[in-house]
Design a protein around this motif. Structure first.
Motif, PDB file in Angstrom:
ATOM      1  N   ALA A  50      26.073 -55.089  93.161  1.00 23.98           N
ATOM      2  CA  ALA A  50      26.843 -56.032  92.349  1.00 23.98           C
ATOM      3  C   ALA A  50      26.412 -55.911  90.903  1.00 23.98           C
ATOM      4  O   ALA A  50      25.247 -56.148  90.567  1.00 23.98           O
ATOM      5  N   ASP A  51      27.333 -55.516  90.048  1.00 25.01           N
ATOM      6  CA  ASP A  51      27.060 -55.288  88.638  1.00 25.01           C
ATOM      7  C   ASP A  51      27.750 -56.382  87.825  1.00 25.01           C
ATOM      8  O   ASP A  51      28.970 -56.393  87.681  1.00 25.01           O
ATOM      9  N   THR A  52      26.946 -57.323  87.307  1.00 23.58           N
ATOM     10  CA  THR A  52      27.487 -58.411  86.486  1.00 23.58           C
ATOM     11  C   THR A  52      27.341 -58.122  84.994  1.00 23.58           C
ATOM     12  O   THR A  52      27.767 -58.921  84.171  1.00 23.58           O
ATOM     13  N   GLY A  53      26.707 -57.012  84.670  1.00 26.32           N
ATOM     14  CA  GLY A  53      26.468 -56.686  83.279  1.00 26.32           C
ATOM     15  C   GLY A  53      25.208 -57.310  82.721  1.00 26.32           C
ATOM     16  O   GLY A  53      24.927 -57.198  81.534  1.00 26.32           O
ATOM     17  N   GLY A  54      24.421 -57.949  83.567  1.00 25.11           N
ATOM     18  CA  GLY A  54      23.195 -58.594  83.102  1.00 25.11           C
ATOM     19  C   GLY A  54      22.564 -59.403  84.208  1.00 25.11           C
ATOM     20  O   GLY A  54      22.453 -58.952  85.346  1.00 25.11           O
ATOM     21  N   ALA A  55      22.168 -60.636  83.907  1.00 24.68           N
ATOM     22  CA  ALA A  55      21.554 -61.502  84.902  1.00 24.68           C
ATOM     23  C   ALA A  55      22.507 -61.692  86.072  1.00 24.68           C
ATOM     24  O   ALA A  55      23.709 -61.860  85.897  1.00 24.68           O
ATOM     25  N   GLY A  56      21.963 -61.651  87.264  1.00 27.43           N
ATOM     26  CA  GLY A  56      22.787 -61.793  88.461  1.00 27.43           C
ATOM     27  C   GLY A  56      23.123 -60.472  89.105  1.00 27.43           C
ATOM     28  O   GLY A  56      23.565 -60.450  90.266  1.00 27.43           O
ATOM     29  N   SER A  57      22.931 -59.358  88.397  1.00 26.44           N
ATOM     30  CA  SER A  57      23.137 -58.057  89.021  1.00 26.44           C
ATOM     31  C   SER A  57      22.126 -57.885  90.138  1.00 26.44           C
ATOM     32  O   SER A  57      20.974 -58.327  90.029  1.00 26.44           O
ATOM     33  N   ARG A  58      22.546 -57.278  91.231  1.00 22.86           N
ATOM     34  CA  ARG A  58      21.631 -57.169  92.364  1.00 22.86           C
ATOM     35  C   ARG A  58      22.007 -55.997  93.260  1.00 22.86           C
ATOM     36  O   ARG A  58      23.160 -55.575  93.317  1.00 22.86           O
ATOM     37  N   LEU A  59      21.003 -55.516  93.950  1.00 19.48           N
ATOM     38  CA  LEU A  59      21.161 -54.466  94.950  1.00 19.48           C
ATOM     39  C   LEU A  59      20.602 -55.020  96.250  1.00 19.48           C
ATOM     40  O   LEU A  59      19.425 -55.385  96.322  1.00 19.48           O
ATOM     41  N   VAL A  60      21.442 -55.130  97.282  1.00 18.82           N
ATOM     42  CA  VAL A  60      21.045 -55.746  98.549  1.00 18.82           C
ATOM     43  C   VAL A  60      21.334 -54.761  99.675  1.00 18.82           C
ATOM     44  O   VAL A  60      22.400 -54.136  99.701  1.00 18.82           O
ATOM     45  N   ARG A  61      20.392 -54.629 100.603  1.00 13.71           N
ATOM     46  CA  ARG A  61      20.562 -53.706 101.723  1.00 13.71           C
ATOM     47  C   ARG A  61      20.346 -54.431 103.050  1.00 13.71           C
ATOM     48  O   ARG A  61      19.502 -55.315 103.148  1.00 13.71           O
ATOM     49  N   GLY A  62      21.111 -54.021 104.060  1.00 11.95           N
ATOM     50  CA  GLY A  62      20.994 -54.594 105.388  1.00 11.95           C
ATOM     51  C   GLY A  62      22.103 -55.584 105.681  1.00 11.95           C
ATOM     52  O   GLY A  62      22.484 -56.368 104.792  1.00 11.95           O
ATOM     53  N   ALA A  63      22.635 -55.548 106.905  1.00 11.36           N
ATOM     54  CA  ALA A  63      23.791 -56.378 107.250  1.00 11.36           C
ATOM     55  C   ALA A  63      23.519 -57.863 107.077  1.00 11.36           C
ATOM     56  O   ALA A  63      24.316 -58.598 106.482  1.00 11.36           O
ATOM     57  N   ALA A  64      22.393 -58.340 107.615  1.00 10.52           N
ATOM     58  CA  ALA A  64      22.095 -59.774 107.525  1.00 10.52           C
ATOM     59  C   ALA A  64      21.884 -60.194 106.073  1.00 10.52           C
ATOM     60  O   ALA A  64      22.346 -61.269 105.654  1.00 10.52           O
ATOM     61  N   GLU A  65      21.190 -59.342 105.317  1.00 12.01           N
ATOM     62  CA  GLU A  65      20.915 -59.671 103.916  1.00 12.01           C
ATOM     63  C   GLU A  65      22.209 -59.713 103.093  1.00 12.01           C
ATOM     64  O   GLU A  65      22.398 -60.597 102.250  1.00 12.01           O
ATOM     65  N   VAL A  66      23.103 -58.765 103.348  1.00 10.30           N
ATOM     66  CA  VAL A  66      24.364 -58.755 102.617  1.00 10.30           C
ATOM     67  C   VAL A  66      25.231 -59.944 103.037  1.00 10.30           C
ATOM     68  O   VAL A  66      25.829 -60.627 102.195  1.00 10.30           O
ATOM     69  N   ALA A  67      25.294 -60.214 104.346  1.00 14.26           N
ATOM     70  CA  ALA A  67      26.098 -61.339 104.823  1.00 14.26           C
ATOM     71  C   ALA A  67      25.566 -62.666 104.301  1.00 14.26           C
ATOM     72  O   ALA A  67      26.318 -63.648 104.186  1.00 14.26           O
ATOM     73  N   SER A  68      24.283 -62.708 103.956  1.00 16.30           N
ATOM     74  CA  SER A  68      23.704 -63.949 103.433  1.00 16.30           C
ATOM     75  C   SER A  68      24.254 -64.292 102.052  1.00 16.30           C
ATOM     76  O   SER A  68      24.026 -65.397 101.548  1.00 16.30           O
ATOM     77  N   GLN A  69      24.987 -63.349 101.453  1.00 19.21           N
ATOM     78  CA  GLN A  69      25.650 -63.623 100.180  1.00 19.21           C
ATOM     79  C   GLN A  69      26.995 -64.328 100.406  1.00 19.21           C
ATOM     80  O   GLN A  69      27.854 -64.348  99.520  1.00 19.21           O
ATOM     81  N   ALA A  70      27.172 -64.923 101.571  1.00 16.45           N
ATOM     82  CA  ALA A  70      28.456 -65.500 101.970  1.00 16.45           C
ATOM     83  C   ALA A  70      28.974 -66.525 100.962  1.00 16.45           C
ATOM     84  O   ALA A  70      30.184 -66.620 100.723  1.00 16.45           O
ATOM     85  N   THR A  71      28.084 -67.299 100.369  1.00 14.43           N
ATOM     86  CA  THR A  71      28.536 -68.312  99.409  1.00 14.43           C
ATOM     87  C   THR A  71      29.204 -67.656  98.202  1.00 14.43           C
ATOM     88  O   THR A  71      30.269 -68.090  97.746  1.00 14.43           O
ATOM     89  N   ALA A  72      28.566 -66.599  97.695  1.00 13.80           N
ATOM     90  CA  ALA A  72      29.152 -65.880  96.561  1.00 13.80           C
ATOM     91  C   ALA A  72      30.449 -65.202  96.970  1.00 13.80           C
ATOM     92  O   ALA A  72      31.434 -65.200  96.214  1.00 13.80           O
ATOM     93  N   PHE A  73      30.467 -64.623  98.170  1.00 16.28           N
ATOM     94  CA  PHE A  73      31.685 -63.979  98.660  1.00 16.28           C
ATOM     95  C   PHE A  73      32.825 -65.000  98.770  1.00 16.28           C
ATOM     96  O   PHE A  73      33.964 -64.720  98.408  1.00 16.28           O
ATOM     97  N   ARG A  74      32.505 -66.177  99.283  1.00 15.16           N
ATOM     98  CA  ARG A  74      33.542 -67.192  99.480  1.00 15.16           C
ATOM     99  C   ARG A  74      34.140 -67.625  98.155  1.00 15.16           C
ATOM    100  O   ARG A  74      35.356 -67.796  98.026  1.00 15.16           O
ATOM    101  N   SER A  75      33.293 -67.790  97.153  1.00 16.79           N
ATOM    102  CA  SER A  75      33.785 -68.204  95.847  1.00 16.79           C
ATOM    103  C   SER A  75      34.772 -67.194  95.278  1.00 16.79           C
ATOM    104  O   SER A  75      35.841 -67.564  94.774  1.00 16.79           O
TER     105      SER A  75
END
Length: 304
Positions: free
Chosen positions: A206-231
């Motif tokens: 996820a490239d936000t251009g600054g703060a908030g950019s992140r690299l996440v690996r693994g199914a459970a870890e990625v799915a844990s971003q559900a709140t951001a995905f929902r928004s």
């Protein structure tokens, strides 16, 4: 007697192809345009009356320009966080039969892999494997022998193949089904459904251009971003991203994110599962790319 050549006429015949070369080389639409413009300037100053293969000549010229641009990136702070950069996406509306994959475009997952190559490897691979330029024509650009240039392309090819790229694109229908299922699960905040769609070794970039950019690996870890995905999903609509089904979210006439999906190819794991998610959520870049304008006046409203 031959008719006089219209100034720039021969060049314009090849502009689309040259832009495609530059985009694959650079992963940036604005830089690709700059490279093509520089190619035009060099063409306009050169005597090409004896050039038999103008397309090949122009391709090598734009290749040299892109090589210089890639080398100049060294030491420049272009990546918001180490390892978190999503190349410029080419976004187009998705409607009915227009969902067919467009072969002249390139997916973000492949561009991400190309970003990991050295400038010389990238030039050798793109020019030869994608555009069929012979190694003996690429070698002078790189100050290498044809044999050494072949080795550069071979190393790049292995990197691309090991990353699950470079083969035939997945079935477009299957891609659309996965994107639709992901959108439904994200809107519902369904953690289990999200995990079920993901490869165990999935990568989220996820490239936000600054703060908030992140690299996440693994199914459970990625799915844990559900709140951001929902928004994002509440405002998202299906689109083409690099010729492949993806999602774009627009709020109040402004693009807030573009998401591309790379599925596991046959023989690399659970076929059809999402193995890579690339999200561009940098508002400045999205505005510069004109994503909202491409999608029309009220794409967010169409998503409900």
């Amino acid at each position: 007697m031959d008719a006089p050549e219209i100034p720039g006429g021969r060049f314009e015949e090849h502009r689309t192809q040259l832009r495609a070369v530059a985009y694959r080389m650079l992963g940036s639409l604005s830089e690709a345009d700059d490279a093509v413009q520089e190619c035009w300037l060099r063409y306009s100053r050169s005597d090409t009356s004896q050039v038999r293969n103008l397309a090949g000549w122009l391709t090598t010229v734009v290749g040299r320009i892109c090589l210089d641009m890639l080398r100049s990136r060294t030491g420049r702070a272009e990546v918001p966080l180490e390892g978190v950069h999503v190349p410029d996406p080419v976004v187009a509306p998705l409607t009915g039969e227009e969902a067919a994959v467009r072969t002249e475009e390139v997916g973000l997952a492949l561009l991400v892999v190309l970003d990991t190559l050295s400038p010389a490897e990238r030039v050798a691979f793109v020019l030869h494997d994608t555009f069929g330029v012979p190694f003996d024509e690429i070698a002078p650009l790189l100050d290498r022998t044809p044999a050494a240039t072949r080795q550069l392309a071979s190393r790049a090819r292995r990197r691309v193949r090991d990353a699950g790229q470079g083969g035939e694109r997945p079935d477009a229908r299957r891609q659309r089904e996965v994107v639709a299922a992901f959108l439904a699960a994200a809107r519902g905040g369904d953690f289990d459904a999200l995990v079920g769609l993901l490869d165990p070794q999935v990568t989220l970039r996820a490239d936000t251009g600054g703060a908030g950019s992140r690299l996440v690996r693994g199914a459970a870890e990625v799915a844990s971003q559900a709140t951001a995905f929902r928004s994002a999903a509440m405002h998202a609509v299906p689109v083409l991203v690099g010729g492949e089904p993806g999602l774009a979210a627009v709020v109040g006439g402004r693009a807030v994110s573009v998401m591309s999906f790379a599925l596991v190819p046959d023989g690399h794991g659970p076929a059809g599962a999402v193995r890579e998610l690339n999200i561009l959520a940098d508002p400045r870049r999205l505005a510069r790319l004109g994503v909202a304008e491409v999608l029309g006046a009220a794409p967010a409203e169409r998503g409900h």
